[in-house]
Motif scaffolding. Structure first.
Motif, PDB file in Angstrom:
ATOM      1  N   LYS A 155       0.822  -1.208   0.000  1.00  0.00           N
ATOM      2  CA  LYS A 155       0.000   0.000   0.000  1.00  0.00           C
ATOM      3  C   LYS A 155       0.851   1.251   0.000  1.00  0.00           C
ATOM      4  O   LYS A 155       0.410   2.305   0.412  1.00  0.00           O
ATOM      5  CB  LYS A 155      -0.924   0.006   1.234  1.00  0.00           C
ATOM      6  CG  LYS A 155      -1.979  -1.097   1.209  1.00  0.00           C
ATOM      7  CD  LYS A 155      -2.891  -0.980   2.413  1.00  0.00           C
ATOM      8  CE  LYS A 155      -3.970  -2.065   2.386  1.00  0.00           C
ATOM      9  NZ  LYS A 155      -4.870  -1.982   3.561  1.00  0.00           N
ATOM     10  N   TYR A 192       3.793  -2.188  -7.050  1.00  0.00           N
ATOM     11  CA  TYR A 192       2.855  -1.156  -6.633  1.00  0.00           C
ATOM     12  C   TYR A 192       3.500   0.191  -6.327  1.00  0.00           C
ATOM     13  O   TYR A 192       2.810   1.132  -5.939  1.00  0.00           O
ATOM     14  CB  TYR A 192       2.083  -1.617  -5.390  1.00  0.00           C
ATOM     15  CG  TYR A 192       2.966  -2.127  -4.275  1.00  0.00           C
ATOM     16  CD1 TYR A 192       3.410  -1.279  -3.282  1.00  0.00           C
ATOM     17  CD2 TYR A 192       3.367  -3.458  -4.239  1.00  0.00           C
ATOM     18  CE1 TYR A 192       4.219  -1.736  -2.269  1.00  0.00           C
ATOM     19  CE2 TYR A 192       4.179  -3.932  -3.229  1.00  0.00           C
ATOM     20  CZ  TYR A 192       4.599  -3.063  -2.245  1.00  0.00           C
ATOM     21  OH  TYR A 192       5.422  -3.528  -1.245  1.00  0.00           O
ATOM     22  N   THR A 244      -2.833  -9.485 -11.482  1.00  0.00           N
ATOM     23  CA  THR A 244      -3.219  -9.017 -10.153  1.00  0.00           C
ATOM     24  C   THR A 244      -2.168  -9.264  -9.081  1.00  0.00           C
ATOM     25  O   THR A 244      -2.421  -8.982  -7.909  1.00  0.00           O
ATOM     26  CB  THR A 244      -4.534  -9.704  -9.717  1.00  0.00           C
ATOM     27  OG1 THR A 244      -4.339 -11.122  -9.689  1.00  0.00           O
ATOM     28  CG2 THR A 244      -5.656  -9.353 -10.678  1.00  0.00           C
ATOM     29  N   ALA A 290       0.632  -8.416  -6.733  1.00  0.00           N
ATOM     30  CA  ALA A 290       1.183  -7.157  -6.225  1.00  0.00           C
ATOM     31  C   ALA A 290       2.627  -7.305  -5.768  1.00  0.00           C
ATOM     32  O   ALA A 290       3.428  -6.384  -5.936  1.00  0.00           O
ATOM     33  CB  ALA A 290       0.335  -6.646  -5.068  1.00  0.00           C
ATOM     34  N   GLU A 292      -1.735 -10.777  -3.775  1.00  0.00           N
ATOM     35  CA  GLU A 292      -2.497 -10.461  -4.978  1.00  0.00           C
ATOM     36  C   GLU A 292      -3.552  -9.400  -4.696  1.00  0.00           C
ATOM     37  O   GLU A 292      -4.144  -9.361  -3.611  1.00  0.00           O
ATOM     38  CB  GLU A 292      -3.181 -11.722  -5.510  1.00  0.00           C
ATOM     39  CG  GLU A 292      -2.225 -12.822  -5.916  1.00  0.00           C
ATOM     40  CD  GLU A 292      -2.966 -14.105  -6.266  1.00  0.00           C
ATOM     41  OE1 GLU A 292      -3.299 -14.279  -7.455  1.00  0.00           O
ATOM     42  OE2 GLU A 292      -3.225 -14.914  -5.357  1.00  0.00           O
ATOM     43  N   LYS A 293      -3.787  -8.561  -5.689  1.00  0.00           N
ATOM     44  CA  LYS A 293      -4.851  -7.564  -5.591  1.00  0.00           C
ATOM     45  C   LYS A 293      -6.199  -8.227  -5.855  1.00  0.00           C
ATOM     46  O   LYS A 293      -6.327  -9.054  -6.759  1.00  0.00           O
ATOM     47  CB  LYS A 293      -4.616  -6.446  -6.612  1.00  0.00           C
ATOM     48  CG  LYS A 293      -3.332  -5.672  -6.409  1.00  0.00           C
ATOM     49  CD  LYS A 293      -3.203  -4.535  -7.402  1.00  0.00           C
ATOM     50  CE  LYS A 293      -2.863  -5.047  -8.799  1.00  0.00           C
ATOM     51  NZ  LYS A 293      -1.442  -5.447  -8.925  1.00  0.00           N
ATOM     52  N   THR A 294      -7.195  -7.874  -5.058  1.00  0.00           N
ATOM     53  CA  THR A 294      -8.560  -8.352  -5.265  1.00  0.00           C
ATOM     54  C   THR A 294      -9.508  -7.161  -5.180  1.00  0.00           C
ATOM     55  O   THR A 294      -9.114  -6.060  -4.775  1.00  0.00           O
ATOM     56  CB  THR A 294      -8.954  -9.393  -4.199  1.00  0.00           C
ATOM     57  OG1 THR A 294      -9.078  -8.730  -2.927  1.00  0.00           O
ATOM     58  CG2 THR A 294      -7.911 -10.499  -4.087  1.00  0.00           C
ATOM     59  N   ASP A 295     -10.754  -7.387  -5.537  1.00  0.00           N
ATOM     60  CA  ASP A 295     -11.750  -6.318  -5.433  1.00  0.00           C
ATOM     61  C   ASP A 295     -11.930  -5.865  -3.986  1.00  0.00           C
ATOM     62  O   ASP A 295     -12.274  -4.705  -3.721  1.00  0.00           O
ATOM     63  CB  ASP A 295     -13.096  -6.797  -5.991  1.00  0.00           C
ATOM     64  CG  ASP A 295     -13.055  -7.016  -7.492  1.00  0.00           C
ATOM     65  OD1 ASP A 295     -12.161  -6.432  -8.144  1.00  0.00           O
ATOM     66  OD2 ASP A 295     -13.900  -7.773  -8.003  1.00  0.00           O
ATOM     67  N   GLY A 306      -9.447  -5.949  -1.687  1.00  0.00           N
ATOM     68  CA  GLY A 306      -8.174  -5.519  -1.097  1.00  0.00           C
ATOM     69  C   GLY A 306      -7.030  -6.379  -1.594  1.00  0.00           C
ATOM     70  O   GLY A 306      -6.671  -6.342  -2.758  1.00  0.00           O
ATOM     71  N   PHE A 307      -6.493  -7.212  -0.685  1.00  0.00           N
ATOM     72  CA  PHE A 307      -5.391  -8.081  -1.041  1.00  0.00           C
ATOM     73  C   PHE A 307      -5.597  -9.468  -0.431  1.00  0.00           C
ATOM     74  O   PHE A 307      -6.191  -9.615   0.639  1.00  0.00           O
ATOM     75  CB  PHE A 307      -4.056  -7.509  -0.537  1.00  0.00           C
ATOM     76  CG  PHE A 307      -3.672  -6.214  -1.201  1.00  0.00           C
ATOM     77  CD1 PHE A 307      -3.013  -6.212  -2.414  1.00  0.00           C
ATOM     78  CD2 PHE A 307      -3.989  -5.000  -0.611  1.00  0.00           C
ATOM     79  CE1 PHE A 307      -2.666  -5.031  -3.039  1.00  0.00           C
ATOM     80  CE2 PHE A 307      -3.648  -3.803  -1.227  1.00  0.00           C
ATOM     81  CZ  PHE A 307      -2.986  -3.822  -2.445  1.00  0.00           C
TER      82      PHE A 307
END
Length: 340
Positions: free
Chosen positions: A228, A251, A277, A279, A321-324, A326-327
């Protein structure tokens, strides 16, 4: 590394993706050596043996890393790696043992990842505006990407596996940024071993190698950063001893055009930034140099392919991994013993 240390004795002696977790530097017996190298900072935390001279050690360590920069840094105009681009073609040329070892690590990881890790991608990096010149970043023309791809690839490099020398079949620009910090950590660790230091943690720009025990008397405890940005905090605490580890993240460095995000992590096979996806990828290996190169290559591959390779080759790999929402996180079986 024998050649490197011979030179040392003759001459003198991406953002941080790991956190050394609190509690390991409070003992008065702990020594910390620190400074700048390779465009970032380094820190060594150690429990000194009898007769250890802090000031002398700091001076020797700075000298060691200065010599390493003269070999591996693309920001040093007269460095050995930069001299490769001016070498005559189709002729064997001697190189240092240090450079040879980094290139051999790179070649092995290039093969293991099917070309996802490649130290010859500088033309593509510069084209996309992520190179040293930092030109205005914009999406290049497809024809320009195709032209740059023809200038890249390990196919243009031949390495002698029996002695440190290289032959170029075509001019290439070699950038060791995906392996040099980790290898620099290994050089420092080997130097500490030679000083009879049994308990230490070395960190250069987020790449780490640990040995022995922490000041608490147990394994060294570090944290994998949440993807982040600078204030992300710790995603996962792990315990390490006798290994190297590295994280590669997607990121921090990117640009946007027409609402689309373009990562600084380029796929050497396509010439375009990665578009998946994953990160970050953390790898634990016997050496930090190997972990560094693997983490970079595995980030290019993405989580699914990286974890498949990790299970096939018994590698310790942790992915975020990035998800809808968060992570999310996954890891290989070989990584489980390190989880705190």
């Amino acid at each position: 590394m024998a050649d490197f240390f011979k030179r040392l004795m003759q001459g003198a002696a991406l953002g941080l993706l790991f956190f050394v977790l609190a509690g390991c530097d409070r003992s008065p017996d702990v020594v910390q050596l620190q400074g700048e190298t390779m465009g970032t900072r380094y820190q060594v935390t150690l429990l000194p043996p009898k007769g250890f001279d802090d000031d002398e050690a700091q001076e020797q360590l700075d000298a060691l890393l200065d010599i390493f920069n003269q070999i591996a840094s693309t920001y040093e105009p007269k460095s050995e790696v930069n001299a490769l681009s001016a070498m005559p073609l189709d002729e064997w040329q001697d190189i240092s043992q240090t450079l040879s070892e980094m290139l051999l690590i790179s070649l092995e990881v290039n093969w293991l990842t099917g070309g996802a890790f490649d130290v010859t991608v500088s033309p593509l990096v510069d084209l996309w505006g992520f190179g040293a010149e930092r030109r205005p970043q914009q999406v290049p023309a497809a024809s320009a990407i195709e032209a740059a791809l023809k200038e890249t690839g390990f196919k243009h490099i031949q390495l002698d596996l029996t002695e440190p020398r290289i032959k170029l079949k075509q001019p290439v620009m070699v950038d060791l940024s995906g392996v040099a910090k980790g290898y620099g950590v290994d050089i420092v660790a080997e130097w500490l071993d030679r000083q009879q230091v049994a308990n230490y943690l070395v960190e250069i720009g987020g790449e780490i190698r640990a040995a022995g025990k922490s000041p608490r008397g147990d394994d060294w405890r570090v944290g994998i950063e949440k993807p982040k940005g600078l204030a992300g905090g710790v995603q996962q605490a792990i315990r390490v001893n006798g290994v190297g580890l590295a994280t590669s993240g997607d990121y921090r460095n990117y640009f946007e055009e027409n609402g689309k995000r373009y990562s600084h992590t380029l796929d050497p096979k396509t010439g375009y930034p990665i578009d998946h996806t994953t990160a970050s990828v953390t790898v634990i290996a016997e050496t930090a140099g190997y972990a560094d190169a693997l983490a970079t290559g595995f980030l290019v591959l993405g989580a699914d392919k990286a974890l498949t390779l990790a299970e096939t080759h018994n590698l310790a790999v942790y992915v975020i991994e990035k998800t809808d929402a968060g992570f999310s996180t996954r890891w290989s079986k070989a990584f489980e013993p390190y989880l705190d």
